[in-house]
Design a protein around this motif. Structure first.
Motif, short mmCIF file in Angstrom:
data_model
loop_
_atom_site.label_atom_id
_atom_site.label_comp_id
_atom_site.label_asym_id
_atom_site.label_seq_id
_atom_site.Cartn_x
_atom_site.Cartn_y
_atom_site.Cartn_z
N ASP A 138 -13.15 8.28 -11.29
CA ASP A 138 -13.94 7.05 -11.26
C ASP A 138 -14.35 6.70 -9.83
O ASP A 138 -13.97 7.38 -8.86
CB ASP A 138 -13.16 5.89 -11.88
CG ASP A 138 -13.06 5.99 -13.39
OD1 ASP A 138 -13.87 6.71 -13.99
OD2 ASP A 138 -12.15 5.35 -13.97
N HIS A 139 -15.07 5.60 -9.70
CA HIS A 139 -15.72 5.25 -8.44
C HIS A 139 -15.57 3.76 -8.17
O HIS A 139 -15.56 2.94 -9.09
CB HIS A 139 -17.21 5.63 -8.55
CG HIS A 139 -18.04 5.29 -7.35
ND1 HIS A 139 -19.08 4.37 -7.39
CD2 HIS A 139 -18.01 5.76 -6.09
CE1 HIS A 139 -19.65 4.31 -6.20
NE2 HIS A 139 -19.01 5.14 -5.39
N ILE A 140 -15.42 3.41 -6.89
CA ILE A 140 -15.33 2.03 -6.44
C ILE A 140 -16.45 1.79 -5.43
O ILE A 140 -16.76 2.66 -4.61
CB ILE A 140 -13.97 1.76 -5.77
CG1 ILE A 140 -12.82 1.92 -6.77
CG2 ILE A 140 -13.92 0.36 -5.14
CD1 ILE A 140 -11.44 1.91 -6.13
N VAL A 141 -17.07 0.62 -5.48
CA VAL A 141 -17.97 0.17 -4.42
C VAL A 141 -17.25 -0.95 -3.68
O VAL A 141 -16.72 -1.88 -4.31
CB VAL A 141 -19.32 -0.33 -4.98
CG1 VAL A 141 -20.18 -0.93 -3.87
CG2 VAL A 141 -20.07 0.81 -5.66
N THR A 166 -14.78 6.05 -3.04
CA THR A 166 -15.30 4.73 -2.72
C THR A 166 -16.56 4.86 -1.88
O THR A 166 -16.60 5.65 -0.93
CB THR A 166 -14.26 3.89 -1.97
OG1 THR A 166 -13.12 3.66 -2.80
CG2 THR A 166 -14.84 2.53 -1.56
N THR A 167 -17.57 4.08 -2.23
CA THR A 167 -18.77 3.95 -1.41
C THR A 167 -18.70 2.60 -0.71
O THR A 167 -18.56 1.56 -1.37
CB THR A 167 -20.05 4.01 -2.27
OG1 THR A 167 -20.11 5.27 -2.92
CG2 THR A 167 -21.29 3.82 -1.40
N ALA A 180 -25.65 1.07 -5.06
CA ALA A 180 -24.45 1.90 -4.88
C ALA A 180 -23.63 2.03 -6.15
O ALA A 180 -22.81 2.95 -6.28
CB ALA A 180 -23.58 1.32 -3.76
N ILE A 181 -23.85 1.15 -7.10
CA ILE A 181 -23.10 1.18 -8.37
C ILE A 181 -23.65 2.30 -9.26
O ILE A 181 -24.85 2.35 -9.54
CB ILE A 181 -23.19 -0.18 -9.09
CG1 ILE A 181 -22.49 -1.26 -8.26
CG2 ILE A 181 -22.57 -0.08 -10.48
CD1 ILE A 181 -22.64 -2.66 -8.82
N VAL A 188 -15.10 -0.71 -10.25
CA VAL A 188 -14.72 -1.91 -9.50
C VAL A 188 -15.68 -2.14 -8.34
O VAL A 188 -16.05 -1.19 -7.64
CB VAL A 188 -13.27 -1.79 -8.96
CG1 VAL A 188 -12.96 -2.86 -7.91
CG2 VAL A 188 -12.26 -1.90 -10.10
N LEU A 189 -16.05 -3.40 -8.14
CA LEU A 189 -16.69 -3.86 -6.90
C LEU A 189 -15.64 -4.68 -6.16
O LEU A 189 -15.15 -5.68 -6.68
CB LEU A 189 -17.93 -4.70 -7.20
CG LEU A 189 -18.60 -5.37 -5.99
CD1 LEU A 189 -19.08 -4.32 -4.98
CD2 LEU A 189 -19.76 -6.26 -6.43
N TYR A 190 -15.30 -4.24 -4.95
CA TYR A 190 -14.18 -4.84 -4.22
C TYR A 190 -14.67 -5.40 -2.87
O TYR A 190 -15.36 -4.71 -2.11
CB TYR A 190 -13.08 -3.80 -3.96
CG TYR A 190 -11.86 -4.37 -3.29
CD1 TYR A 190 -10.77 -4.79 -4.04
CD2 TYR A 190 -11.80 -4.51 -1.91
CE1 TYR A 190 -9.65 -5.34 -3.44
CE2 TYR A 190 -10.69 -5.06 -1.30
CZ TYR A 190 -9.62 -5.47 -2.07
OH TYR A 190 -8.52 -6.03 -1.46
N PHE A 191 -14.30 -6.63 -2.59
CA PHE A 191 -14.64 -7.21 -1.29
C PHE A 191 -13.72 -8.39 -1.00
O PHE A 191 -12.93 -8.81 -1.86
CB PHE A 191 -16.11 -7.67 -1.24
CG PHE A 191 -16.53 -8.58 -2.36
CD1 PHE A 191 -16.41 -9.96 -2.26
CD2 PHE A 191 -17.04 -8.07 -3.55
CE1 PHE A 191 -16.79 -10.81 -3.28
CE2 PHE A 191 -17.44 -8.91 -4.58
CZ PHE A 191 -17.31 -10.28 -4.45
N GLU A 192 -13.79 -8.90 0.22
CA GLU A 192 -13.00 -10.06 0.63
C GLU A 192 -13.89 -11.29 0.63
O GLU A 192 -15.06 -11.23 1.02
CB GLU A 192 -12.42 -9.83 2.03
CG GLU A 192 -11.44 -8.67 2.05
CD GLU A 192 -11.07 -8.17 3.44
OE1 GLU A 192 -10.10 -7.40 3.56
OE2 GLU A 192 -11.77 -8.54 4.41
N SER A 193 -13.36 -12.43 0.21
CA SER A 193 -14.15 -13.66 0.17
C SER A 193 -14.64 -14.02 1.56
O SER A 193 -15.78 -14.46 1.75
CB SER A 193 -13.33 -14.80 -0.42
OG SER A 193 -12.13 -15.01 0.32
#
Length: 447
Positions: A138-141, A166-167, A180-181, A188-193
Motif C-alpha cells: 500500500d501507499h501513504i501520502v 510514502t510520497t 499524489a493519491i 492514508v493521508l498523513y500530516f501535522e495540524s
C-alpha cells in the motif's frame, strides 16, 4: 476497577461486576460521542467522571497485569470477544486496562472523537495506527514537513520492513496533494495540524475533502496544537498525539494516544490482528493516572503558552528578528488558522527564530540559557520552562539537506516552546538582555 452507575456524567462506584449477566444499559466502553461539542474544555467537563474504589474524588489505579473471573467459562467468552471492557471484563493489561481506558475517554472528549486509547509513546501511537491502516504494497501520502522521527518511519523503516511506500508533498498545494493519491493503493493521508518545526498550518477541511473523495483515511498529528485545533471536528478521521508534550506538561512522562472511531480502537486491540495488542506499546496504569490528573487544567496552560508566544513574537518582530509564528498577521497561514481554530485558545505555544546560520543559532541559545536564564537548550515542548533547539541538527536531523530545504528548515532555525514560568515581563527582559549581549559581540543588529 469498580463497577459504575452513570447519572448525568457523574459516576459512582459500586461493586465489582463478577458475572457476565450483570450488565447495565448505561455501560460506557470508551466515550459516547456528544450530540453537541462546543470546545475541548466544555467537552472535558461533560465527560464521565470516574471516582475511586472507595468513593475517592480521583479514580483508583488498576495496577494489575492480569484479571480474575468467577467462572471458568468466562475466560473463553472473553477470548472470543463476547465479553469485554464494555461490560467491565478485562483479560490482561496489554489488552485493555481500566485506568488507561479512562484516560482514553478523556482524550476522546478532548478531540471530539468516538474513542481513544493511549500508548507508551507518541511514536508508538503513530507507527501502530499506520501499520493497522496500511498493508504491504500500500501507499501513504504525507506532508514533507514532519517531525524527524515520523519522517524516518515513513521514508526508511516502513519501506524496508513492510513494503509500504510514502510520497511526500507540500500539503499547502491541494492540487499536488490530490495528484499524489493513487486510487486503490493510497490508504492514508498523513500530516501535522501545525508542522514541526516550521509551523505551517494544514488546511484540514480541504485536505480531508480531497482524501475522502478518493476513499483515503486522514490521520493528523495534533501534538503542537491541542485545544487550539480539533482536527476530527474539521474532517480528519484519526488524531494522534505525543502526550509527552503539552498534555503532560511536565517533561517527565513519555506517552502517546490514538483518537478516532470506536471501530479503529477495537481493531487495534484485536487479539489476532491488532497492532496495539500484538506490538505491545502498553501504557503503564500509573502513568495513565498521572496524565488523567493533568488534562483538566490543560486549557489553562495552553492559553498561557499561547498568550506569551504571541506577545514575544510581536515584540521580536519589532526588534527586527525573523520570527515565524502563525499568530502574526504576516504569517502565510494566519487567516487559515484563525478560521479553523477553537476560539480563545490562541495560535499555539511554539515560535521559531531564523538566525540563518547554525553558529548564530547556537550563540543565541547559549546566551539565553547560560547568561540570562530565558530558557533551556532541550528538545521537546509543552514544558513550563521555555525550551530551545536548533531543529536542523536535532529534531529534524533525520532529514537530509535536500529534504530540509523542501521543508523550509534553515540551518539557523531555532524552535522555541514558550513556557509560562516567572512573569512575562521578567522573561522578556531576559530575552532583551541576551540580544544586547549579541549586539555587543557583533552577531546581531536590529538595524
Amino acid at each position: 476497577m469498580a463497577d459504575t452507575i452513570q447519572n448525568n456524567n457523574v459516576v459512582t462506584p459500586t461493586k465489582k461486576r463478577m458475572c457476565p449477566e450483570e450488565s447495565s444499559p448505561n455501560d460506557d466502553f470508551i466515550v459516547k460521542k456528544l450530540a453537541t461539542w462546543d470546545d475541548p474544555v466544555s467537552a472535558l467537563a461533560n465527560a464521565r467522571h470516574e471516582f475511586g474504589e472507595h468513593g475517592g474524588v480521583n479514580m483508583s489505579i488498576e495496577a494489575s497485569a492480569t484479571f480474575t473471573v468467577m467462572e471458568p467459562e468466562t475466560l473463553s467468552r472473553m477470548f472470543t470477544g463476547e465479553l469485554g471492557p464494555d461490560r467491565d471484563f478485562f483479560i490482561y493489561s496489554r489488552h485493555f486496562n481500566p485506568t488507561v481506558l479512562n484516560l482514553g475517554r478523556q482524550m476522546a472528549a478532548l478531540e471530539g472523537t468516538e474513542a481513544a486509547y493511549c500508548t507508551s509513546s507518541g511514536m508508538s501511537a503513530i507507527s501502530s495506527v499506520l501499520m493497522q491502516l496500511v498493508s504491504s504494497g500500500d501507499h501513504i501520502v504525507a506532508s514533507h514537513t514532519l517531525y524527524g522521527g515520523t519522517h524516518a518511519l515513513l521514508a526508511h523503516f516502513l519501506p524496508r520492513s513492510s513494503n509500504i511506500a510514502t510520497t511526500f508533498v507540500d500539503i499547502r498545494d491541494l492540487g499536488k496533494t490530490k495528484d499524489a493519491i493513487v486510487e486503490g493503493r493510497t490508504k492514508v493521508l498523513y500530516f501535522e495540524s501545525m508542522s514541526n518545526p516550521t509551523l505551517t498550518v494544514a488546511d484540514i477541511p480541504g485536505l480531508s475533502r480531497i482524501a475522502h473523495e478518493k476513499g483515503v483515511t486522514v490521520v493528523v498529528d495534533n501534538t503542537f496544537a491541542p485545544m487550539v485545533v480539533s482536527p476530527a471536528r474539521l474532517g480528519a478521521d484519526v488524531v494522534v498525539h505525543s502526550i509527552s508534550k503539552y498534555i503532560s506538561g511536565g517533561a517527565d512522562i513519555i506517552a502517546g494516544a490514538v483518537c478516532g472511531p470506536t471501530s479503529l480502537v477495537n481493531s487495534l486491540m484485536d487479539l489476532h490482528q491488532g497492532a496495539f495488542m500484538l506490538l505491545g506499546p502498553t501504557m503503564n496504569a500509573k502513568v495513565a493516572f498521572e496524565l488523567s490528573e493533568r488534562i483538566p487544567h490543560l486549557g489553562l496552560r495552553v492559553k498561557e503558552h499561547c498568550h506569551r508566544a504571541l506577545v514575544y513574537a510581536q515584540r521580536m518582530k519589532k526588534l527586527g528578528l525573523k520570527v515565524i509564528y502563525p499568530g502574526l498577521e504576516d504569517h502565510p497561514d494566519h487567516y487559515l488558522l484563525k478560521s479553523i481554530s477553537n476560539k480563545e485558545y490562541g495560535y499555539g505555544g511554539m515560535l521559531c527564530l531564523d538566525m540563518e546560520t547554525e553558529a548564530r543559532a547556537n550563540k543565541l541559545m547559549d546566551v539565553l540559557q547560560n547568561q540570562t536564564q530565558f530558557g533551556l537548550m532541550a528538545v521537546s515542548l509543552g514544558y513550563y520552562e521555555t525550551l530551545m533547539s536548533c531543529s536542523g541538527n536535532s529534531t529534524s536531523s533525520e532529514l537530509n539537506q535536500d529534504e530540509k530545504a523542501k521543508a523550509g528548515i534553515s540551518p539557523g532555525l531555532v524552535r522555541m516552546s514558550i513556557g509560562y514560568s516567572g512573569n512575562l515581563e521578567q522573561r522578556w527582559a531576559q530575552f532583551e538582555k541576551a540580544l544586547l549581549k549579541l549586539q555587543d559581540s557583533g552577531l546581531f543588529s536590529n538595524k
